[in-house]
Design a protein around this motif. Structure first.
Motif, PDB file in Angstrom:
ATOM      1  N   SER A  94      48.554  59.686  78.756  1.00  0.00           N
ATOM      2  CA  SER A  94      47.368  58.852  78.565  1.00  0.00           C
ATOM      3  C   SER A  94      47.096  57.980  79.790  1.00  0.00           C
ATOM      4  CB  SER A  94      47.525  57.973  77.320  1.00  0.00           C
ATOM      5  OG  SER A  94      47.595  58.754  76.150  1.00  0.00           O
ATOM      6  N   ALA A  95      48.152  57.515  80.448  1.00  0.00           N
ATOM      7  CA  ALA A  95      47.978  56.642  81.618  1.00  0.00           C
ATOM      8  C   ALA A  95      47.244  57.370  82.737  1.00  0.00           C
ATOM      9  CB  ALA A  95      49.331  56.139  82.113  1.00  0.00           C
ATOM     10  N   ILE A  96      47.633  58.592  83.029  1.00  0.00           N
ATOM     11  CA  ILE A  96      46.967  59.306  84.126  1.00  0.00           C
ATOM     12  C   ILE A  96      45.554  59.711  83.718  1.00  0.00           C
ATOM     13  CG2 ILE A  96      47.761  61.668  83.600  1.00  0.00           C
ATOM     14  CD1 ILE A  96      48.299  61.868  86.719  1.00  0.00           C
ATOM     15  N   GLN A  97      45.362  60.004  82.419  1.00  0.00           N
ATOM     16  CA  GLN A  97      44.019  60.311  81.950  1.00  0.00           C
ATOM     17  C   GLN A  97      43.110  59.078  82.040  1.00  0.00           C
ATOM     18  OE1 GLN A  97      44.624  63.402  82.216  1.00  0.00           O
ATOM     19  NE2 GLN A  97      43.836  64.188  80.297  1.00  0.00           N
ATOM     20  N   PHE A  98      43.653  57.904  81.647  1.00  0.00           N
ATOM     21  CA  PHE A  98      42.893  56.660  81.763  1.00  0.00           C
ATOM     22  C   PHE A  98      42.500  56.406  83.226  1.00  0.00           C
ATOM     23  CE2 PHE A  98      44.252  54.780  77.565  1.00  0.00           C
ATOM     24  CZ  PHE A  98      42.973  54.463  77.146  1.00  0.00           C
ATOM     25  N   GLY A  99      43.457  56.620  84.129  1.00  0.00           N
ATOM     26  CA  GLY A  99      43.167  56.430  85.550  1.00  0.00           C
ATOM     27  C   GLY A  99      42.055  57.345  86.013  1.00  0.00           C
ATOM     28  N   PHE A 100      42.104  58.599  85.588  1.00  0.00           N
ATOM     29  CA  PHE A 100      41.067  59.560  85.957  1.00  0.00           C
ATOM     30  C   PHE A 100      39.706  59.127  85.421  1.00  0.00           C
ATOM     31  CE2 PHE A 100      38.584  63.445  85.453  1.00  0.00           C
ATOM     32  CZ  PHE A 100      38.743  64.048  86.687  1.00  0.00           C
ATOM     33  N   ILE A 101      39.704  58.612  84.190  1.00  0.00           N
ATOM     34  CA  ILE A 101      38.452  58.169  83.576  1.00  0.00           C
ATOM     35  C   ILE A 101      37.840  57.014  84.364  1.00  0.00           C
ATOM     36  CG2 ILE A 101      37.484  57.028  81.541  1.00  0.00           C
ATOM     37  CD1 ILE A 101      39.704  58.644  79.969  1.00  0.00           C
ATOM     38  N   PHE A 102      38.639  56.002  84.642  1.00  0.00           N
ATOM     39  CA  PHE A 102      38.130  54.865  85.402  1.00  0.00           C
ATOM     40  C   PHE A 102      37.697  55.295  86.797  1.00  0.00           C
ATOM     41  CE2 PHE A 102      40.044  52.384  82.056  1.00  0.00           C
ATOM     42  CZ  PHE A 102      39.282  51.235  82.008  1.00  0.00           C
ATOM     43  N   GLY A 103      38.460  56.205  87.390  1.00  0.00           N
ATOM     44  CA  GLY A 103      38.101  56.708  88.712  1.00  0.00           C
ATOM     45  C   GLY A 103      36.781  57.444  88.701  1.00  0.00           C
ATOM     46  N   THR A 104      36.590  58.331  87.709  1.00  0.00           N
ATOM     47  CA  THR A 104      35.341  59.088  87.651  1.00  0.00           C
ATOM     48  C   THR A 104      34.144  58.171  87.373  1.00  0.00           C
ATOM     49  OG1 THR A 104      35.918  59.656  85.357  1.00  0.00           O
ATOM     50  CG2 THR A 104      36.299  61.335  87.044  1.00  0.00           C
ATOM     51  N   LEU A 105      34.341  57.149  86.550  1.00  0.00           N
ATOM     52  CA  LEU A 105      33.257  56.189  86.315  1.00  0.00           C
ATOM     53  C   LEU A 105      32.891  55.458  87.607  1.00  0.00           C
ATOM     54  CD1 LEU A 105      34.167  54.628  82.842  1.00  0.00           C
ATOM     55  CD2 LEU A 105      32.179  56.045  83.395  1.00  0.00           C
ATOM     56  N   PHE A 106      33.905  55.058  88.350  1.00  0.00           N
ATOM     57  CA  PHE A 106      33.673  54.385  89.625  1.00  0.00           C
ATOM     58  C   PHE A 106      32.925  55.297  90.588  1.00  0.00           C
ATOM     59  CE2 PHE A 106      34.937  53.512  94.005  1.00  0.00           C
ATOM     60  CZ  PHE A 106      34.659  52.152  94.127  1.00  0.00           C
ATOM     61  N   PHE A 107      33.402  56.531  90.718  1.00  0.00           N
ATOM     62  CA  PHE A 107      32.777  57.484  91.640  1.00  0.00           C
ATOM     63  C   PHE A 107      31.358  57.817  91.193  1.00  0.00           C
ATOM     64  CE2 PHE A 107      37.004  57.812  93.172  1.00  0.00           C
ATOM     65  CZ  PHE A 107      36.986  58.467  94.389  1.00  0.00           C
ATOM     66  N   ALA A 108      31.125  57.867  89.862  1.00  0.00           N
ATOM     67  CA  ALA A 108      29.803  58.226  89.349  1.00  0.00           C
ATOM     68  C   ALA A 108      28.808  57.085  89.519  1.00  0.00           C
ATOM     69  CB  ALA A 108      29.908  58.617  87.875  1.00  0.00           C
ATOM     70  N   ILE A 109      29.207  55.875  89.121  1.00  0.00           N
ATOM     71  CA  ILE A 109      28.292  54.733  89.186  1.00  0.00           C
ATOM     72  C   ILE A 109      27.859  54.447  90.619  1.00  0.00           C
ATOM     73  CG2 ILE A 109      28.138  52.235  88.839  1.00  0.00           C
ATOM     74  CD1 ILE A 109      29.858  52.624  86.320  1.00  0.00           C
ATOM     75  N   PHE A 110      28.799  54.572  91.548  1.00  0.00           N
ATOM     76  CA  PHE A 110      28.483  54.285  92.951  1.00  0.00           C
ATOM     77  C   PHE A 110      28.113  55.551  93.739  1.00  0.00           C
ATOM     78  CE2 PHE A 110      30.998  50.628  91.578  1.00  0.00           C
ATOM     79  CZ  PHE A 110      30.182  49.592  92.009  1.00  0.00           C
ATOM     80  N   THR A 111      27.900  56.665  93.008  1.00  0.00           N
ATOM     81  CA  THR A 111      27.447  57.947  93.582  1.00  0.00           C
ATOM     82  C   THR A 111      28.217  58.305  94.866  1.00  0.00           C
ATOM     83  OG1 THR A 111      25.625  56.876  94.799  1.00  0.00           O
ATOM     84  CG2 THR A 111      25.137  57.697  92.604  1.00  0.00           C
ATOM     85  N   ILE A 112      29.526  58.146  94.807  1.00  0.00           N
ATOM     86  CA  ILE A 112      30.373  58.343  95.995  1.00  0.00           C
ATOM     87  C   ILE A 112      30.250  59.754  96.555  1.00  0.00           C
ATOM     88  CG2 ILE A 112      32.733  58.279  96.878  1.00  0.00           C
ATOM     89  CD1 ILE A 112      31.678  55.537  96.129  1.00  0.00           C
ATOM     90  N   ALA A 113      30.334  60.767  95.661  1.00  0.00           N
ATOM     91  CA  ALA A 113      30.348  62.154  96.132  1.00  0.00           C
ATOM     92  C   ALA A 113      28.994  62.608  96.673  1.00  0.00           C
ATOM     93  CB  ALA A 113      30.796  63.080  95.000  1.00  0.00           C
TER      94      ALA A 113
END
Length: 390
Positions: free
Chosen positions: A45-64
């Motif tokens: 769950s910890a690594i999944q939570f990290g991935f979730i927060f990471g993807t939200l960060f990357f998505a909101i700030f349109t990093i990719a």
């Protein structure tokens, strides 16, 4: 162009070995830190939570979409590797372990969905086939730590961490050096905080996303609990001897073949039709699991798990293809990242849900609850098809 896809696939495999690196050695870590046997759920769950927060960060700030995807991939691989190797530090505690897994997952958000973004920038035609190879690499990378543990069983568990970290750094370097921005990459956009919601205004995108969400309810929970299924069987039949790490790798790794096959056959059968078929088969496997855990021979039990391991992930590149093809072109990377984020959020609910109900029902019946996801995913696809006919 011919060398690009193999490099992306190889890099994706090398970097995603970080994903289940902690899971493969959780028994040894639990013994060293005097942790309970169910700590596997918390690590996953910890690594999944990290991935979730990471993807939200990357998505909101349109990093990719705003920055070079290859650079984002490279930087993310370096940082994910740093936090992965942090597990090798002597005398860490359970809280620190979970924090390291969280941060590793956070930067995996710059690897898996960004790798798909890079592929979509190069291969507009035949994207399903390309993503089939790419998701297959993810599956193999996820399974690889179990195999690695089998090969280095005579060495301390920290060697699993050393090897997976080195592989991740190599994967990031390959992308940075050999894969420039693709010819179909759209020009970056300024930050628009609601850009990640644009795709959900499109019916085809919405249906593909909800199909993917149903698929994700089942996928990572199945992967996380494969060793438990094998252990449960050997406990019920003590005369049976199984190399659990090896068979865990083989069953999860079967998904690599599934993704490649799905990527090839979607060109003939149709992406949505094949995704629905795979989702239906894996849903049936969920419902049949009580019988095979209780009443089957070892051979039949393993065949069943291989079929399940094949079907449970065969639809993953297909749903990713449908999402990528129906997403707004200027925010494709952001859309892929957001769908990944929601999908991985669902995996945590699923894993925690099964962990909770396992205290009240026999393990034999536990995995039939995974059928909830495929059922809802198929329903979403059915509604979209019905709407398109109206």
């Amino acid at each position: 162009m011919r060398k690009i896809l193999p490099i992306i696939v190889l890099s994706q495999f090398l970097c995603t070995t970080l994903w289940f690196a902690g899971n493969s050695i959780i028994g040894e870590i639990a013994n060293e830190l005097n942790l309970s046997a169910d700590f596997l759920v918390q690590v996953t769950s910890a690594i999944q939570f990290g991935f979730i927060f990471g993807t939200l960060f990357f998505a909101i700030f349109t990093i990719a979409d705003r920055f070079s995807p290859s650079l984002v991939f490279f930087v993310s691989s370096i940082l994910a590797g740093i936090f992965n190797i942090g597990m090798s530090i002597e005398s860490f505690n359970a809280t620190e372990l979970l924090a390291l897994r969280f941060l590793t997952g956070f930067f995996l958000a710059g690897i898996y969905p960004v790798g798909m973004k890079i592929a979509s920038d190069y291969f507009e035609a035949g994207l399903g086939k390309s993503l089939g190879f790419l998701v297959g690499a993810l599956v193999l990378g996820t399974a690889f730590p179990h195999l690695l543990k089998t090969f280095i069983s005579n060495f301390p568990w920290r060697y699993v961490i050393y090897v997976t970290t080195a592989l991740a750094w190599l994967g990031g370097l390959l992308i940075f050096v050999f894969v420039p921005n693709g010819p179909f990459r759209k020009k970056g956009r300024k930050i628009k905080l609601n850009a990640f919601l644009d795709g959900f205004k499109i019916p085809q995108f919405k249906a593909a996303a909800f199909g993917y969400f149903g698929h994700m309810w089942e996928l990572y929970t199945f992967w996380a609990f494969v060793p438990l299924m094998l252990k449960t069987y050997t406990t019920k039949y003590p005369e049976t001897t199984l190399n659990i790490p090896f068979w865990s790798f083989s069953i999860i790794g079967m998904g690599t073949i599934a993704c490649v096959v799905a990527g090839i056959f979607c060109l003939k059968m149709g992406t949505k039709k094949l995704a629905s078929l795979a989702l239906g088969v894996s849903g049936i496997c969920c419902l049949l699991s009580p019988f095979f855990l209780e009443n089957s021979s070892l051979l039949l039990f393993l065949i069943f798990l291989f079929v399940w391991g094949f079907s449970v992930v065969a639809d993953s590149p297909l749903f990713s293809t449908l999402v990528a093809q129906s997403a707004p072109p200027e925010s494709r990377g952001t859309s892929l990242t957001l769908v990944n984020s929601i999908g991985f959020s669902i995996t945590i609910v699923s894993i925690q849900f099964l962990d909770y109900i396992s205290k009240y029902i026999d393990t034999q019946y536990l995995f039939s609850f995974l059928a909830i996801g495929p059922a809802l995913g198929l329903w979403a696809l059915f509604l979209e098809k019905k709407t398109m006919k109206l």
